[in-house]
Design a protein around this motif. Structure first.
Motif, short mmCIF file in Angstrom:
data_model
loop_
_atom_site.label_atom_id
_atom_site.label_comp_id
_atom_site.label_asym_id
_atom_site.label_seq_id
_atom_site.Cartn_x
_atom_site.Cartn_y
_atom_site.Cartn_z
N UNK A 116 0.86 -1.18 0.00
CA UNK A 116 0.00 0.00 0.00
C UNK A 116 0.90 1.23 0.00
N UNK A 176 -0.88 -7.89 -4.71
CA UNK A 176 -1.50 -6.70 -5.27
C UNK A 176 -0.85 -5.44 -4.72
N UNK A 217 -1.77 -1.57 -4.07
CA UNK A 217 -2.90 -0.67 -4.03
C UNK A 217 -2.37 0.74 -3.77
N UNK A 218 -2.61 1.63 -4.74
CA UNK A 218 -2.20 3.02 -4.52
C UNK A 218 -3.28 3.69 -3.68
N UNK A 219 -2.92 4.04 -2.44
CA UNK A 219 -3.90 4.57 -1.49
C UNK A 219 -4.07 6.07 -1.67
N UNK A 220 -5.02 6.64 -0.92
CA UNK A 220 -5.33 8.06 -1.05
C UNK A 220 -4.32 8.95 -0.34
N UNK A 221 -3.56 8.41 0.59
CA UNK A 221 -2.51 9.18 1.27
C UNK A 221 -1.68 8.20 2.09
N UNK A 251 -3.55 6.38 5.03
CA UNK A 251 -4.29 5.21 4.57
C UNK A 251 -3.34 4.05 4.27
#
Lengths: 586, 266
Positions: A233, A257, A259-263, A266
């Motif tokens: 992440x 996987x 996952x490019x998080x929102x910040x 996160x």
């Protein structure tokens, strides 16, 4: 002593293909059997306008630091390259375009701006590329053709690398680049007399085929994959982004996987959630993102949940200098956040250790149920080294979680106080071991409790657990010249390489000097550090930060004040600076 | 052997009545007497019983606030995180082990204030987490300050002249962020909560449950039980939960109609 120790810089404007040429040069010299330590000090965060310089040191032995003197300067833009001439060694070679593109101002030729001892090799990069491929874009490769002739590097090495690099861009592009290189090679073979060319003694080929060229970022990403990482992440940030990009590509094939998080908050939140549910996860960031993660890192400390965080330090504070190197996050990594929140912090000093420490961080996080911070720096993340990476052994991949045994089924206490401070941790989905993890102070059962007795007992338990991790953490490594020394240098991160180079130089000159490599920043091996300090009259701690953050951390172990050597230039620490400072202390 | 739907339904009902699957923990909730959260707890408990979900395959993730304590009152795995970070932590839990049923719970301060930046992203990623937003329009644990869903003019100790900021419409936000399941519920109607949860738990994807509730201790003015009971009513009979545009119109025009506003058909 080393027979080959050659530093080559390529300098141009953005768009000249400087970084590309540097990459090809590194790979070709590696194929020629040399060790490589390279660093692109590109000027901005994105490719825009500005000067590009690649700096590569090649040798027949492993190297610890960049050199301060350049033996060869390949100039793709003479106006920009003038900034590099003060760093030229005596009798350096300068390879330049003696018929530059028409838009270049007159009188900027580098030939007019160098000391008389410099050996000048001029050739028409631009014209050669244009004639060979129909485009001037291959002028960087024409220059490399010239370089291969001057130093007698077999052209096959270059041609192989060029073929590999441009294969994906189609036959036309590949062909144009090969033709440009060949044109440069042919021209130089005829133009430069053999007796004028310097002699480079290349090692026998094939003896180190196991070593590969790899950056610190790539080493981190590969180690995470080899450790069995399932989830990454992250959030884009210089200089850690390449880790995320590498894993985005590689994880799906391993059933994982990215996952490019929102910040970054996160990102660390999801890493903790993943470890809580029993899967290895990781995030990588730099100072600003790390600051955002602080609260949840302390949640990992309090709830005793594992996490792996790479902090690739850059110049700070705040946004600071995204594309410059610094070691100013030590205190944030070790102490950052609310409360008494002891966690594990380790710092690699070279690319090989970037791999090894990332690999071990997953097991450490599991065994000690804590966030583990791997503290790298811009210079480490971005530099390229030729290293042997053997991969993870069965033992290194092993699950280090401590699960509760059958006897506690139905009466499980998640935070049971044990001698080691480690309490068996059940993974959700397991029947009979329900518990709550919380960031509130809590009883052994995991229930919130603010009593003096519980907080004292549990704080002690958590600290005891982290102290116990010393057994599994890399011990300091000593490079001493004897039992009684005038100066001992203690260093961490990428600065250690510069310190070692400086110390080896003083040792060769007969000075009583030693070096101590510190890799475990928290907890740290106080006894070993104190034992080293006892052998030394003076302790010198060079660091790329203003106040001396390692000195603040371990300086108290010395009987008297330690000597601090601090630089905040955004550039790697200079070995000569350390060498000179050592001499003043003797 | 094929079990008919009717037999299966009877078996499930029997298991439910046996209380074997009650998720209530021996710890009594610390909420004030009369708090709406008891109703939500009952609704969730009944949904889990009705579905016969095994406790050890449930994780309740919470943030900070009165709702943050929720995991301690459930007999499941629980993760009480920090303020506002319920949704990213839930994302990690669910992706790490998709077999777990993950409930995220939190108040309006936690989910619309400090953690408001996470709702759009879990929604657009459609992570299979069941998120219950306990919306009482006040910060209760810190003893009564206005929240992002408090109405303009709302008086508290921190807004003595009346709250000046416009309230957020959580249902409308969730719909516009692309949540694939959105229900609006009322703590005074646990059965309604149970019915919506049974549907939402069966839905594969992010499910948002906006639950209106009352803070009996610090709000004597706005979302009192009396007011809420007067305001709430079922969605219009003709409402089609497959129609996003209709759901958005409904959320815009009527703040207090209850039921499943939207369910994306895959």
């Amino acid at each position: 002593m080393a027979k080959v120790d050659l530093t080559i810089e390529i300098c141009g404007m953005s768009g000249d293909g400087t970084i590309a040429a540097g990459g090809i040069l590194n790979e070709a010299m590696s194929r020629a059997g040399l060790s490589v330590l390279a660093f692109d000090s590109y000027p901005a965060e994105i490719r825009g306008f500005g000067r590009c310089v690649t700096h590569s040191r090649f040798g027949d032995q492993e190297m610890q630091a960049l050199s301060e003197k350049t033996h060869v300067l390949i100039s793709l833009d003479d106006k920009e390259s003038q900034s590099r001439t003060p760093f030229l060694a005596k009798n350096a070679v300068v390879l330049f375009d003696n018929k530059p593109p028409s838009y270049v101002e007159e009188g900027t030729s580098i030939a007019a701006h160098v000391e008389p001892d410099v050996r000048l090799f001029g050739m028409p990069f631009t014209d050669l590329a244009a004639a060979a491929s129909g485009s001037t874009r291959g002028r960087n490769l024409a220059a490399l053709g010239g370089f291969a002739v001057i130093f007698g590097v077999p052209p096959a090495h270059f041609r192989e690398v060029i073929a590999k690099k441009f294969k994906a861009k189609g036959e036309k592009v590949l062909d144009a680049n090969l033709k440009s290189f060949d044109a440069g090679y042919r021209y130089a073979s005829e133009a430069f007399k053999e007796r004028e060319r310097p002699v480079l003694l290349l090692p026998e080929p094939g003896k180190d085929e196991e070593r590969i060229l790899i950056s610190g970022n790539e080493a981190v990403a590969r180690a995470a994959l080899d450790a069995g990482l399932k989830l990454y992440f992250g959030y884009p940030i210089t200089p850690a982004t390449p880790i995320m990009e590498y894993l985005a590509k590689a994880l799906p094939a391993k059933g994982g996987r990215m996952v490019q998080m929102e910040d970054e908050i996160a990102s660390i939140g999801a890493v903790l959630g993943s470890f809580f549910a029993g899967k290895r996860a990781m995030t990588a960031t730099s100072g600003p993102g790390f600051a955002l993660m602080t609260e949840l890192i302390t949640h990992g400390v309090m709830s005793e949940t594992p996490a792996v965080i790479i902090n690739a330090q850059r110049g700070g504070p705040a946004t600071g200098m995204p594309s410059k190197t610094e070691q100013s996050d030590l205190q944030a990594a070790v102490f950052g956040g609310p409360g008494d929140s002891a966690r594990i912090v380790i710092a690699p000093t070279n690319v090989r250790e970037c791999y090894e420490f990332t690999l071990m961080s997953f097991q450490l996080a599991e065994r000690y149920q804590t966030p583990v911070i791997v503290l790298t720096d811009f210079f480490l993340n971005n530099r390229v080294e030729k290293v042997k990476i053997v991969g993870a052994s069965e033992a290194q991949r092993e699950d280090w979680n401590l699960y509760p045994d059958e006897s506690s089924r139905g009466q499980y206490e998640r935070y049971r106080v044990t001698e080691s401070g480690i309490s068996p941790r059940a993974i959700p989905g397991t029947e009979g071991f329900l518990f709550d993890a919380t960031g509130l102070e809590h009883t052994e059962k995991g229930r919130p409790d603010y009593s003096s007795e519980i907080h004292s007992k549990m704080t002690e338990k958590r600290h005891r657990k982290i102290r116990g991790a010393l057994n599994d953490l890399p011990e300091p490594v000593e490079f001493s010249s004897g039992e009684a020394m005038d100066v001992g240098v203690i260093a961490w991160g990428s600065t250690f390489g510069s310190a070692l180079e400086a110390v080896l130089r003083t040792q060769q000159e007969g000075m009583k000097v030693g070096a101590l490599k510190m890799m475990s920043l928290f907890p740290y091996h106080a006894e070993a550090i104190r034992a080293f300090m006892k052998k030394c009259k003076e302790i010198l701690i060079p660091e790329l930060n203003y106040e001396g953050q390692l000195a603040n951390l371990v300086g108290h172990l010395h009987g008297k004040d330690v000597v601090r050597l601090n630089r905040t230039t955004g550039m790697p620490m200079s070995p000569t600076l350390i060498y000179e400072r050592i001499k003043t202390l003797i | 052997m094929k079990t008919s739907g009717k037999v299966l339904a009877e078996q499930v009902k029997k298991i439910g009545e046996s209380k074997v699957f009650s998720i209530r923990s021996p710890s009594l909730p610390t909420w004030c007497p009369g708090c709406g959260y008891f109703g939500i707890h009952q609704g969730l408990n009944n949904a889990i019983q009705r579905l016969g979900l095994p406790h050890h395959k449930i994780v309740v993730v919470s943030g900070i606030g009165c709702a943050g304590r929720y995991p301690f009152f459930t007999d499941t795995y629980g993760l009480h995180t920090v303020h506002g970070r319920t949704l990213p932590v839930s994302t990690g839990v669910k992706l790490a082990n998709p077999e777990l049923t993950v409930f995220a719970v939190g108040g309006d301060g936690d989910g619309l204030g400090i953690g408001g930046g996470h709702l759009p992203h879990i929604a657009r990623r459609n992570i299979d987490v069941k998120y219950l937003l306990f919306d009482n329009s006040i910060y209760g644990l810190t003893k009564g300050q206005p929240s992002p869903s408090s109405p303009v003019g709302f008086k508290t100790k921190a807004s003595p002249q009346g709250n000046k900021d416009a309230p957020l419409n959580a249902t409308l936000l969730a719909l516009s962020y692309g949540a694939s399941f959105v229900a609006r519920l009322f703590a005074g109607d646990p059965e309604g909560i149970t019915r919506a949860l049974v549907q939402g738990i069966g839905h594969k994807g992010f499910s948002f449950f906006h639950v209106y509730t009352s803070c009996v201790t610090f709000d004597k003015e706005y979302k009192t039980w009396d007011h809420l009971k007067q305001w709430v009513h079922p969605l219009p009979a003709k409402h089609d939960p497959a129609n996003l545009k209709q759901a958005i119109d409904e959320a815009l025009e009527d703040q207090f109609s209850l039921g499943i506003l939207y369910k994306r058909m895959e």
